[in-house]
Scaffold this motif. Structure first.
Motif, PDB file in Angstrom:
ATOM      1  N   ALA A 164       0.842  -1.192   0.000  1.00 31.29           N
ATOM      2  CA  ALA A 164       0.000   0.000   0.000  1.00 31.29           C
ATOM      3  C   ALA A 164       0.876   1.240   0.000  1.00 31.29           C
ATOM      4  CB  ALA A 164      -0.931   0.011   1.210  1.00 31.29           C
ATOM      5  N   VAL A 165       0.305   2.321  -0.517  1.00 28.39           N
ATOM      6  CA  VAL A 165       0.975   3.627  -0.532  1.00 28.39           C
ATOM      7  C   VAL A 165       0.020   4.628   0.113  1.00 28.39           C
ATOM      8  CG1 VAL A 165       1.919   5.469  -1.966  1.00 28.39           C
ATOM      9  CG2 VAL A 165       2.278   3.071  -2.623  1.00 28.39           C
ATOM     10  N   PHE A 166       0.537   5.378   1.070  1.00 31.90           N
ATOM     11  CA  PHE A 166      -0.244   6.399   1.763  1.00 31.90           C
ATOM     12  C   PHE A 166       0.329   7.763   1.404  1.00 31.90           C
ATOM     13  CE2 PHE A 166      -0.772   2.524   4.028  1.00 31.90           C
ATOM     14  CZ  PHE A 166      -2.044   2.543   4.584  1.00 31.90           C
ATOM     15  N   ILE A 167      -0.535   8.638   0.892  1.00 39.39           N
ATOM     16  CA  ILE A 167      -0.113   9.963   0.432  1.00 39.39           C
ATOM     17  C   ILE A 167      -0.781  11.018   1.306  1.00 39.39           C
ATOM     18  CG2 ILE A 167      -0.143  11.609  -1.478  1.00 39.39           C
ATOM     19  CD1 ILE A 167      -0.162   9.239  -3.391  1.00 39.39           C
ATOM     20  N   THR A 168       0.026  11.859   1.934  1.00 40.92           N
ATOM     21  CA  THR A 168      -0.472  12.945   2.773  1.00 40.92           C
ATOM     22  C   THR A 168      -0.050  14.277   2.175  1.00 40.92           C
ATOM     23  OG1 THR A 168      -0.299  11.570   4.759  1.00 40.92           O
ATOM     24  CG2 THR A 168      -0.473  13.945   5.086  1.00 40.92           C
ATOM     25  N   ALA A 169      -1.004  15.191   1.991  1.00 40.57           N
ATOM     26  CA  ALA A 169      -0.690  16.533   1.493  1.00 40.57           C
ATOM     27  C   ALA A 169      -0.016  17.341   2.591  1.00 40.57           C
ATOM     28  CB  ALA A 169      -1.955  17.228   1.023  1.00 40.57           C
ATOM     29  N   MET A 170       1.091  17.985   2.239  1.00 33.85           N
ATOM     30  CA  MET A 170       1.898  18.743   3.188  1.00 33.85           C
ATOM     31  C   MET A 170       1.905  20.229   2.818  1.00 33.85           C
ATOM     32  SD  MET A 170       3.183  16.426   5.274  1.00 33.85           S
ATOM     33  CE  MET A 170       4.719  17.071   5.950  1.00 33.85           C
ATOM     34  N   PRO A 171       2.120  21.100   3.800  1.00 33.49           N
ATOM     35  CA  PRO A 171       2.226  22.525   3.482  1.00 33.49           C
ATOM     36  C   PRO A 171       3.358  22.803   2.501  1.00 33.49           C
ATOM     37  CG  PRO A 171       1.974  22.209   5.850  1.00 33.49           C
ATOM     38  CD  PRO A 171       2.200  20.850   5.251  1.00 33.49           C
ATOM     39  N   GLU A 193       4.231   7.395   1.956  1.00 36.33           N
ATOM     40  CA  GLU A 193       4.689   6.224   2.707  1.00 36.33           C
ATOM     41  C   GLU A 193       4.352   4.963   1.928  1.00 36.33           C
ATOM     42  OE1 GLU A 193       4.451   6.553   7.227  1.00 36.33           O
ATOM     43  OE2 GLU A 193       2.747   7.759   6.569  1.00 36.33           O
ATOM     44  N   LEU A 194       5.340   4.104   1.790  1.00 33.13           N
ATOM     45  CA  LEU A 194       5.189   2.856   1.044  1.00 33.13           C
ATOM     46  C   LEU A 194       5.367   1.712   2.038  1.00 33.13           C
ATOM     47  CD1 LEU A 194       7.489   4.879  -0.620  1.00 33.13           C
ATOM     48  CD2 LEU A 194       6.267   3.680  -2.424  1.00 33.13           C
ATOM     49  N   THR A 195       4.451   0.755   2.000  1.00 38.20           N
ATOM     50  CA  THR A 195       4.446  -0.286   3.020  1.00 38.20           C
ATOM     51  C   THR A 195       4.230  -1.665   2.401  1.00 38.20           C
ATOM     52  OG1 THR A 195       2.052  -0.317   3.456  1.00 38.20           O
ATOM     53  CG2 THR A 195       3.345   1.383   4.562  1.00 38.20           C
ATOM     54  N   GLU A 196       4.900  -2.632   2.975  1.00 37.33           N
ATOM     55  CA  GLU A 196       4.648  -4.043   2.687  1.00 37.33           C
ATOM     56  C   GLU A 196       5.010  -4.822   3.950  1.00 37.33           C
ATOM     57  OE1 GLU A 196       6.022  -7.738  -0.186  1.00 37.33           O
ATOM     58  OE2 GLU A 196       6.372  -5.679  -0.849  1.00 37.33           O
ATOM     59  N   ARG A 200       8.746  -0.414   5.729  1.00 36.80           N
ATOM     60  CA  ARG A 200       8.224   0.948   5.606  1.00 36.80           C
ATOM     61  C   ARG A 200       9.300   1.856   5.014  1.00 36.80           C
ATOM     62  NH1 ARG A 200       4.554  -1.695   7.169  1.00 36.80           N
ATOM     63  NH2 ARG A 200       2.971  -1.228   8.747  1.00 36.80           N
ATOM     64  N   ARG A 201       8.905   2.685   4.091  1.00 37.23           N
ATOM     65  CA  ARG A 201       9.783   3.735   3.580  1.00 37.23           C
ATOM     66  C   ARG A 201       8.947   5.001   3.421  1.00 37.23           C
ATOM     67  NH1 ARG A 201      12.464   0.148   4.876  1.00 37.23           N
ATOM     68  NH2 ARG A 201      14.234  -0.835   3.784  1.00 37.23           N
ATOM     69  N   ALA A 202       9.567   6.143   3.602  1.00 35.78           N
ATOM     70  CA  ALA A 202       8.865   7.420   3.495  1.00 35.78           C
ATOM     71  C   ALA A 202       9.641   8.375   2.608  1.00 35.78           C
ATOM     72  CB  ALA A 202       8.655   8.046   4.869  1.00 35.78           C
TER      73      ALA A 202
END
Length: 304
Positions: A164-171, A193-196, A200-202
C-alpha cells in the motif's frame, strides 16, 4: 492501462514510519518487486519536477512536464515577467510513456509543472491528486478523475498483494513572503509512505516550497523521511517575486531540520530559468549527515 490498476482503495488512516536505511542502486530501468522478494522502490527523474515513482503494481507520475518546451511567463524577468515565452529544455528529454502512470500527483498547476504537452497526452480518465485550489483549472482541461487535497489530507492506494501507498498533502509555501506565496497560489508538498508488511519507507517531496517554519514543523511531525526530494534551482532571484524555489543553502537547512537519510534533488538543470547550478548543492552537502543522490534526467534510483 488495465482499469483494475486504477481501482484504488481510498481510505483515511495513519501509519508510524519504522526507521530503516535505504540502499540505493542506480539502474537504467525500473523493475517491479515480486511477492516474496525484498520490496524495492524505483524513482526515475524525467527532468524538471517530473518523476515516476514505482512500487509494486503502482506507478505515480509527479508534475508532468512532457514536452520539449512549454509556454509561461519568466519569473526571473524583473520587468516583463508576465510576457508568455517558450521555455526550451537545455538538457535532452529522455522521454516517458504517460501510459505507464496509474496516478498523477500534482504539486500545483503552473505550466512549468503541468505543461501543454501533458494536457494533450495524458488520458483524461487518469486519476489526479492535486491541491484543492487547482481542481477547477485541471477539471476545465477535461480531466474527469480529479481529487483535491487540503494540507493534512491522506489517501490510501493499493499497490498489489500486501502493498500500500499512503499519500499525505503537506504545506508548501512558494515564497517565504506570505503575501507573495498567496499571490502565487496554494500548492502542496507530499509525504508518501510505502508499506509491505513490516517494511516501511517514506518520501518527503517538497513541491515548490521554501523551508518556512510551518513547512519544517509539518515535516518534522511526520518523523524522519528516508528520502527527501526537494525542488531546487533558485528560481526567481532576479524577478519581482524573489526566490520561489529553494537554493542549495535552503535544501541543506531543510535537511538538517528533518534529517533524511537520502536527498534526491530535482527541479534543476533542465531549463535555463533554474538559475543556481546543482554543483552548488553538491558542494554544500559535503560533510552533511545525508547521502546526496545526484542523477541525470532519465536515470532511475532503486531503493531497498
Amino acid at each position: 492501462m488495465d482499469s483494475t490498476r486504477r481501482n484504488f482503495l481510498w481510505a483515511l488512516s495513519l501509519l508510524t514510519l519504522q526507521g530503516c536505511a535505504l540502499r540505493p542502486d542506480r539502474t537504467s530501468a525500473a523493475r517491479s518487486s515480486e511477492p516474496g522478494q525484498e520490496p524495492v522502490l524505483h524513482v526515475t527523474w524525467v527532468g524538471g519536477p517530473t518523476m515516476a515513482i514505482s512500487f509494486g503494481d503502482l506507478t505515480i507520475l509527479t508534475d508532468p512536464v512532457l514536452g520539449e518546451s512549454f509556454s509561461m511567463g519568466d519569473p526571473n524577468e524583473p520587468v516583463d515577467y508576465r510576457k508568455v515565452v517558450q521555455h526550451h529544455r537545455s538538457t535532452p528529454f529522455s522521454g516517458i510513456d504517460p501510459k505507464v502512470a496509474d496516478l498523477v500527483l500534482l504539486s500545483h498547476a503552473h505550466e512549468d509543472h503541468f505543461d501543454q504537452q501533458a494536457w494533450a497526452d495524458l488520458d483524461r480518465s487518469l486519476p489526479i491528486l492535486l491541491p484543492m485550489a487547482d481542481v477547477r483549472t485541471v477539471t476545465a482541461k477535461g480531466f474527469r478523475r480529479v481529487e483535491g487535497m487540503q494540507w493534512g489530507d491522506m489517501r490510501r492506494l493499493a499497490a498489489g498483494a500486501g502493498r500500500a501507498v499512503f499519500i499525505t498533502a503537506m504545506p508548501a509555501h512558494h515564497s517565504s513572503d506570505p503575501k507573495i506565496a498567496g499571490a502565487l497560489g496554494k500548492g502542496n508538498g507530499y509525504w508518501v509512505e510505502l508499506t509491505e508488511g513490516s517494511w516501511r519507507r517514506a518520501i518527503y517531496w517538497t513541491g515548490d516550497s521554501m523551508p518556512t517554519e510551518e513547512v519544517i514543523a509539518a515535516a518534522r511531525s511526520r518523523g524522519r523521511p528516508d528520502l527527501l526530494v526537494p525542488h531546487v534551482g533558485g528560481v526567481g532571484a532576479t524577478g519581482p517575486f524573489g526566490l520561489i524555489s529553494m537554493r542549495a543553502s535552503d535544501v541543506v537547512a531543510l535537511a538538517r531540520a528533518v534529517q533524511p537519510r537520502h536527498v534526491l534533488p530535482i527541479h534543476h538543470s533542465t531549463y535555463e530559468f533554474y538559475r543556481e547550478p546543482i554543483s552548488e548543492l553538491a558542494a554544500r552537502s559535503e560533510g552533511e549527515a545525508y547521502r546526496l543522490d545526484l542523477i541525470a534526467a532519465g536515470s532511475t534510483v532503486v531503493y531497498r
